[in-house]
Design a protein around this motif. Sequence first.
Motif, PDB file in Angstrom:
ATOM      1  N   GLY A   6       0.966  -1.162  -0.021  1.00 36.10           N
ATOM      2  CA  GLY A   6      -0.007  -0.075   0.073  1.00 36.10           C
ATOM      3  C   GLY A   6       0.589   1.072  -0.011  1.00 36.10           C
ATOM      4  N   PRO A   7       1.873   1.462  -0.789  1.00 39.68           N
ATOM      5  CA  PRO A   7       2.450   2.790  -0.713  1.00 39.68           C
ATOM      6  C   PRO A   7       2.132   3.849  -1.364  1.00 39.68           C
ATOM      7  CG  PRO A   7       3.199   1.087  -2.527  1.00 39.68           C
ATOM      8  CD  PRO A   7       2.391   0.491  -1.816  1.00 39.68           C
ATOM      9  N   ASP A   8       2.120   4.892  -0.875  1.00 44.74           N
ATOM     10  CA  ASP A   8       1.865   6.168  -1.742  1.00 44.74           C
ATOM     11  C   ASP A   8       3.087   6.726  -2.620  1.00 44.74           C
ATOM     12  OD1 ASP A   8      -0.715   6.813  -0.397  1.00 44.74           O
ATOM     13  OD2 ASP A   8       0.287   7.174   1.407  1.00 44.74           O
ATOM     14  N   ILE A   9       4.199   6.311  -2.194  1.00 49.24           N
ATOM     15  CA  ILE A   9       5.335   6.553  -2.849  1.00 49.24           C
ATOM     16  C   ILE A   9       6.484   5.253  -2.675  1.00 49.24           C
ATOM     17  CG2 ILE A   9       7.644   7.975  -2.959  1.00 49.24           C
ATOM     18  CD1 ILE A   9       6.087  10.182  -1.524  1.00 49.24           C
ATOM     19  N   ALA A  10       7.116   4.889  -3.877  1.00 50.67           N
ATOM     20  CA  ALA A  10       7.951   3.766  -3.826  1.00 50.67           C
ATOM     21  C   ALA A  10       9.277   4.094  -4.675  1.00 50.67           C
ATOM     22  CB  ALA A  10       7.297   2.597  -4.295  1.00 50.67           C
ATOM     23  N   ALA A  46      -0.274  -0.084 -12.466  1.00 50.08           N
ATOM     24  CA  ALA A  46      -0.989   1.161 -12.367  1.00 50.08           C
ATOM     25  C   ALA A  46      -0.180   1.821 -11.412  1.00 50.08           C
ATOM     26  CB  ALA A  46      -2.411   0.981 -12.573  1.00 50.08           C
ATOM     27  N   PHE A  47       0.113   3.280 -11.768  1.00 55.86           N
ATOM     28  CA  PHE A  47       0.806   4.115 -10.866  1.00 55.86           C
ATOM     29  C   PHE A  47       0.330   5.669 -11.270  1.00 55.86           C
ATOM     30  CE2 PHE A  47       3.840   2.753 -13.917  1.00 55.86           C
ATOM     31  CZ  PHE A  47       4.222   3.767 -14.652  1.00 55.86           C
ATOM     32  N   THR A  48       0.418   6.608 -10.512  1.00 55.87           N
ATOM     33  CA  THR A  48       0.340   8.036 -10.935  1.00 55.87           C
ATOM     34  C   THR A  48       1.266   8.597 -11.572  1.00 55.87           C
ATOM     35  OG1 THR A  48      -1.168   8.247  -8.755  1.00 55.87           O
ATOM     36  CG2 THR A  48      -0.414  10.314  -9.841  1.00 55.87           C
ATOM     37  N   ASP A  49       2.350   8.436 -11.420  1.00 55.67           N
ATOM     38  CA  ASP A  49       3.490   9.237 -11.893  1.00 55.67           C
ATOM     39  C   ASP A  49       4.814   8.432 -11.607  1.00 55.67           C
ATOM     40  OD1 ASP A  49       4.861  10.965 -13.358  1.00 55.67           O
ATOM     41  OD2 ASP A  49       4.537  12.773 -12.214  1.00 55.67           O
ATOM     42  N   ALA A  50       5.920   8.670 -12.574  1.00 55.67           N
ATOM     43  CA  ALA A  50       7.177   8.004 -12.191  1.00 55.67           C
ATOM     44  C   ALA A  50       8.419   8.724 -12.837  1.00 55.67           C
ATOM     45  CB  ALA A  50       6.781   6.409 -13.178  1.00 55.67           C
ATOM     46  N   VAL A  85      11.328   6.006  -9.000  1.00 51.56           N
ATOM     47  CA  VAL A  85      10.373   6.365  -8.268  1.00 51.56           C
ATOM     48  C   VAL A  85       8.921   6.300  -8.790  1.00 51.56           C
ATOM     49  CG1 VAL A  85       9.676   8.126  -6.575  1.00 51.56           C
ATOM     50  CG2 VAL A  85      12.134   8.019  -7.020  1.00 51.56           C
ATOM     51  N   PHE A  86       8.133   5.890  -7.941  1.00 51.89           N
ATOM     52  CA  PHE A  86       6.555   5.683  -8.414  1.00 51.89           C
ATOM     53  C   PHE A  86       5.697   6.186  -7.261  1.00 51.89           C
ATOM     54  CE2 PHE A  86       8.494   1.765  -9.915  1.00 51.89           C
ATOM     55  CZ  PHE A  86       8.264   2.173 -11.197  1.00 51.89           C
ATOM     56  N   THR A  87       4.579   6.960  -7.713  1.00 48.10           N
ATOM     57  CA  THR A  87       3.671   7.576  -6.922  1.00 48.10           C
ATOM     58  C   THR A  87       2.243   6.887  -7.333  1.00 48.10           C
ATOM     59  OG1 THR A  87       3.031   9.451  -7.927  1.00 48.10           O
ATOM     60  CG2 THR A  87       4.741   9.765  -6.482  1.00 48.10           C
ATOM     61  N   PHE A  88       1.469   6.679  -6.189  1.00 52.27           N
ATOM     62  CA  PHE A  88       0.155   6.092  -6.361  1.00 52.27           C
ATOM     63  C   PHE A  88      -0.940   6.805  -5.735  1.00 52.27           C
ATOM     64  CE2 PHE A  88       3.708   2.719  -5.978  1.00 52.27           C
ATOM     65  CZ  PHE A  88       3.532   2.058  -7.182  1.00 52.27           C
ATOM     66  N   ASP A  89      -0.721   7.911  -5.297  1.00 51.68           N
ATOM     67  CA  ASP A  89      -1.591   8.456  -4.343  1.00 51.68           C
ATOM     68  C   ASP A  89      -2.058  10.084  -4.990  1.00 51.68           C
ATOM     69  OD1 ASP A  89       0.689  10.191  -4.108  1.00 51.68           O
ATOM     70  OD2 ASP A  89       0.413  10.295  -2.074  1.00 51.68           O
ATOM     71  N   ARG A 127       5.092  16.455  -5.287  1.00 55.51           N
ATOM     72  CA  ARG A 127       3.950  17.317  -5.384  1.00 55.51           C
ATOM     73  C   ARG A 127       2.764  16.782  -5.286  1.00 55.51           C
ATOM     74  NH1 ARG A 127       8.325  19.280  -4.069  1.00 55.51           N
ATOM     75  NH2 ARG A 127       9.128  20.955  -4.799  1.00 55.51           N
ATOM     76  N   GLY A 128       2.089  16.756  -3.885  1.00 54.54           N
ATOM     77  CA  GLY A 128       0.832  16.039  -3.772  1.00 54.54           C
ATOM     78  C   GLY A 128       0.037  16.847  -2.468  1.00 54.54           C
ATOM     79  N   LYS A 129      -0.269  15.879  -1.665  1.00 54.11           N
ATOM     80  CA  LYS A 129      -0.751  16.154  -0.274  1.00 54.11           C
ATOM     81  C   LYS A 129       0.139  17.144   0.412  1.00 54.11           C
ATOM     82  CE  LYS A 129      -3.309  12.022   0.467  1.00 54.11           C
ATOM     83  NZ  LYS A 129      -3.682  10.876   1.185  1.00 54.11           N
ATOM     84  N   ARG A 130       1.457  16.823   0.270  1.00 56.75           N
ATOM     85  CA  ARG A 130       2.473  17.959   0.751  1.00 56.75           C
ATOM     86  C   ARG A 130       3.665  17.718  -0.309  1.00 56.75           C
ATOM     87  NH1 ARG A 130       4.278  17.985   6.902  1.00 56.75           N
ATOM     88  NH2 ARG A 130       5.921  19.565   6.855  1.00 56.75           N
ATOM     89  N   TYR A 131       4.309  19.001  -0.291  1.00 54.62           N
ATOM     90  CA  TYR A 131       5.619  18.964  -1.064  1.00 54.62           C
ATOM     91  C   TYR A 131       6.544  18.283  -0.121  1.00 54.62           C
ATOM     92  CZ  TYR A 131       3.728  22.308  -4.299  1.00 54.62           C
ATOM     93  OH  TYR A 131       2.730  22.859  -5.183  1.00 54.62           O
ATOM     94  N   LEU A 132       7.359  17.260  -0.932  1.00 56.10           N
ATOM     95  CA  LEU A 132       8.512  16.882  -0.359  1.00 56.10           C
ATOM     96  C   LEU A 132       9.746  16.709  -1.218  1.00 56.10           C
ATOM     97  CD1 LEU A 132       6.878  13.602   0.839  1.00 56.10           C
ATOM     98  CD2 LEU A 132       7.576  15.418   2.318  1.00 56.10           C
TER      99      LEU A 132
END
Length: 244
Positions: free
Chosen positions: A23-27, A46-50, A63-67, A90-95
Amino acid sequence: MRLVTWNANMGFHRKYQSLLDLGPDIAVVQEVANIETLRAKAPDFAFTDAVWVGENTQKGIAVFTFDGSALTVDSSYNPDIVHVVPVHVRGKRYLNLLAVWAFNGRDKGRGDKSLGQIRQALQEYGDFTDSNNLIIAGDFNNNASWDRGLKPNNFREVCRALEERNCASVYHRKTGSEWGKETDKTLFWRDRNSAGPHNYHVDYVFVSNGLLAEGYRFGLGNFEDWCGAGLSDHVPLILDISID
């Protein structure tokens, strides 16, 4: 937010479901084929961005995002610092995420080899790493028990440089372990035996102290599920941090 880092040891197109089950948001995934190859071999992944970087299309770092978070590589990125890439999340919080697959002495001699890739990256990406929202995660291929003499790329020097940026290793903060005396291993090399002679702690997640102060949970995957089952010779590191 859940971040997972894992060296998949190739063949990620056959293994991605095990990562998704966490269940990662970021991997951050090491030893993974580039995105085009991955899409062709694993069209259901499926992932949001990579973001992917590497010199071998079959074996780089991603790096993958899923959130819903978007990823961009910082303009300071220098491909001569092999497989250590600064990525904005860049999502719920900038990291600011520095994704790591360090080769150390196997970096083909590019850049200042005496410093090692992590310390080179901290110098090269100074503005990026001088952040209160910094995470550095991945396979460092290093451990303080291997330090010799006063070499600038000794792992304790790497850790000291990170501490100067107010970053803590989450594993060491949670367990109180001394550098080089970690009881939990992340790499089960060669024979993939849980009690074998080639087991090491080489994967890490360093996080800005301010982010950890907001609350966190941290754990490692177990040997049986990841190495004993033949998925990889590394177990994943799993970090949950509270972000508002």
